[in-house]
Design a protein around this motif. Structure first.
Motif, short mmCIF file in Angstrom:
data_model
loop_
_atom_site.label_atom_id
_atom_site.label_comp_id
_atom_site.label_asym_id
_atom_site.label_seq_id
_atom_site.Cartn_x
_atom_site.Cartn_y
_atom_site.Cartn_z
N ALA A 1 0.65 -1.23 0.07
CA ALA A 1 -0.01 0.08 -0.19
C ALA A 1 0.91 1.25 -0.01
N ALA A 2 1.83 1.19 0.81
CA ALA A 2 2.92 2.47 0.86
C ALA A 2 3.68 2.60 -0.51
N ARG A 3 3.76 1.46 -1.19
CA ARG A 3 4.61 1.71 -2.71
C ARG A 3 3.44 2.41 -3.45
N ALA A 4 2.16 1.95 -3.36
CA ALA A 4 1.14 2.43 -4.03
C ALA A 4 0.70 3.97 -3.56
N LYS A 5 1.25 4.50 -2.70
CA LYS A 5 0.93 5.79 -2.21
C LYS A 5 -0.54 5.56 -1.48
N ASP A 6 -0.95 4.41 -1.31
CA ASP A 6 -2.28 4.36 -0.61
C ASP A 6 -2.08 4.20 0.90
N TRP A 7 -2.18 5.65 1.28
CA TRP A 7 -1.97 5.73 2.84
C TRP A 7 -3.01 5.50 3.70
N ASP A 8 -4.44 5.32 3.33
CA ASP A 8 -5.69 4.89 3.93
C ASP A 8 -5.55 3.32 4.18
N GLY A 9 -4.77 2.71 2.92
CA GLY A 9 -4.52 1.14 3.29
C GLY A 9 -3.76 0.90 4.00
N VAL A 10 -2.46 1.73 4.16
CA VAL A 10 -1.40 1.51 5.09
C VAL A 10 -1.98 1.67 6.35
N VAL A 11 -2.81 2.48 6.88
CA VAL A 11 -3.38 2.69 8.05
C VAL A 11 -4.28 1.63 8.53
N ARG A 12 -5.07 1.07 7.56
CA ARG A 12 -5.87 -0.09 7.47
C ARG A 12 -5.02 -1.44 8.25
N TYR A 13 -3.94 -1.63 7.30
CA TYR A 13 -3.09 -3.06 7.40
C TYR A 13 -2.50 -2.68 9.10
N TRP B 1 5.70 11.81 2.44
CA TRP B 1 4.16 12.29 2.90
C TRP B 1 3.89 12.74 3.98
N LEU B 2 4.60 12.37 5.00
CA LEU B 2 4.58 12.75 6.47
C LEU B 2 5.06 14.20 6.31
N ALA B 3 6.16 14.52 5.65
CA ALA B 3 6.62 15.98 5.71
C ALA B 3 5.68 16.72 4.91
N GLN B 4 5.04 16.23 3.89
CA GLN B 4 3.97 17.03 3.18
C GLN B 4 2.82 17.59 4.00
N VAL B 5 2.22 16.43 4.81
CA VAL B 5 1.26 16.70 5.78
C VAL B 5 1.92 17.57 6.74
N LEU C 1 10.59 -6.56 10.21
CA LEU C 1 11.43 -5.21 10.43
C LEU C 1 11.72 -4.35 9.32
N ARG C 2 12.28 -5.46 8.20
CA ARG C 2 12.66 -4.95 6.70
C ARG C 2 11.45 -3.94 6.15
N ASN C 3 10.41 -4.88 6.37
CA ASN C 3 9.00 -4.30 5.69
C ASN C 3 9.00 -2.93 6.43
N ASP C 4 8.82 -2.87 7.68
CA ASP C 4 8.91 -1.74 8.40
C ASP C 4 9.83 -0.41 7.84
N ALA C 5 10.90 -1.01 7.87
CA ALA C 5 11.99 0.30 7.46
C ALA C 5 11.83 0.73 6.10
N GLN C 6 11.27 -0.31 5.15
CA GLN C 6 11.03 0.36 3.64
C GLN C 6 9.60 1.12 4.00
N ILE C 7 8.52 0.79 4.74
CA ILE C 7 7.34 1.69 4.84
C ILE C 7 7.87 3.04 5.20
N ARG C 8 8.79 3.06 6.32
CA ARG C 8 8.94 4.25 7.02
C ARG C 8 9.65 5.46 5.95
N CYS C 9 10.61 4.69 4.94
CA CYS C 9 11.33 5.43 3.97
C CYS C 9 10.37 5.91 3.09
N LEU C 10 9.49 5.10 2.55
CA LEU C 10 8.08 5.65 1.58
C LEU C 10 7.16 6.77 2.32
N ALA C 11 7.17 6.63 3.63
CA ALA C 11 6.09 7.42 4.25
C ALA C 11 6.80 8.93 4.75
N GLU C 12 8.02 8.91 4.61
CA GLU C 12 8.53 10.09 5.08
C GLU C 12 8.29 11.41 4.20
#
Length: 102
Positions: free
Chosen positions: A25-37, A86-90, A73-84
């Motif tokens: 979901a993070a790769r697809a920039k589906d942040w609502d999906g990220v929150v759901r999962y 977006w979080l900065a924009q918010v 943990l690897r997935n989490d690290a990648q999610i954080r990199c992808l989300a940074e």
């Protein structure tokens, strides 16, 4: 009531599956999906904690647990990199709103 011996490892596998879906979901920039999962992961983690009080992980599954945890943990690290970005924009959007209020 006897418990299945694979209950605990199944929770780890389910958490890994949810973390992978979060990453997708993070790769697809589906942040609502990220929150759901992420919410699904939180529920599974609480269930795992409850089950872990009643039983231990069998020794033969401990290595598998370690491998699963490393992938999570690897997935989490990648999610954080992808989300940074977006979080900065918010954060930037909220800064602009707070300046308008003053």
């Amino acid at each position: 009531m006897p418990r299945e011996p694979d209950v605990l490892i199944d929770y780890y596998k389910a958490i890994e599956d949810s973390s992978l879906k979060m990453l997708e979901a993070a790769r697809a920039k589906d942040w609502d999906g990220v929150v759901r999962y992420e919410s699904a992961c939180a529920v599974l983690i609480e269930q795992l904690r409850y089950e872990a009080q009643a039983q231990d992980l069998p020794p033969e599954q401990r290595k598998e647990k370690t491998r699963i945890m490393q992938r999570i943990l690897r997935n989490d690290a990648q999610i954080r990199c992808l989300a940074e970005p977006w979080l900065a924009q918010v954060e930037h959007m909220f800064e602009g709103q707070s300046q308008m209020v003053h």
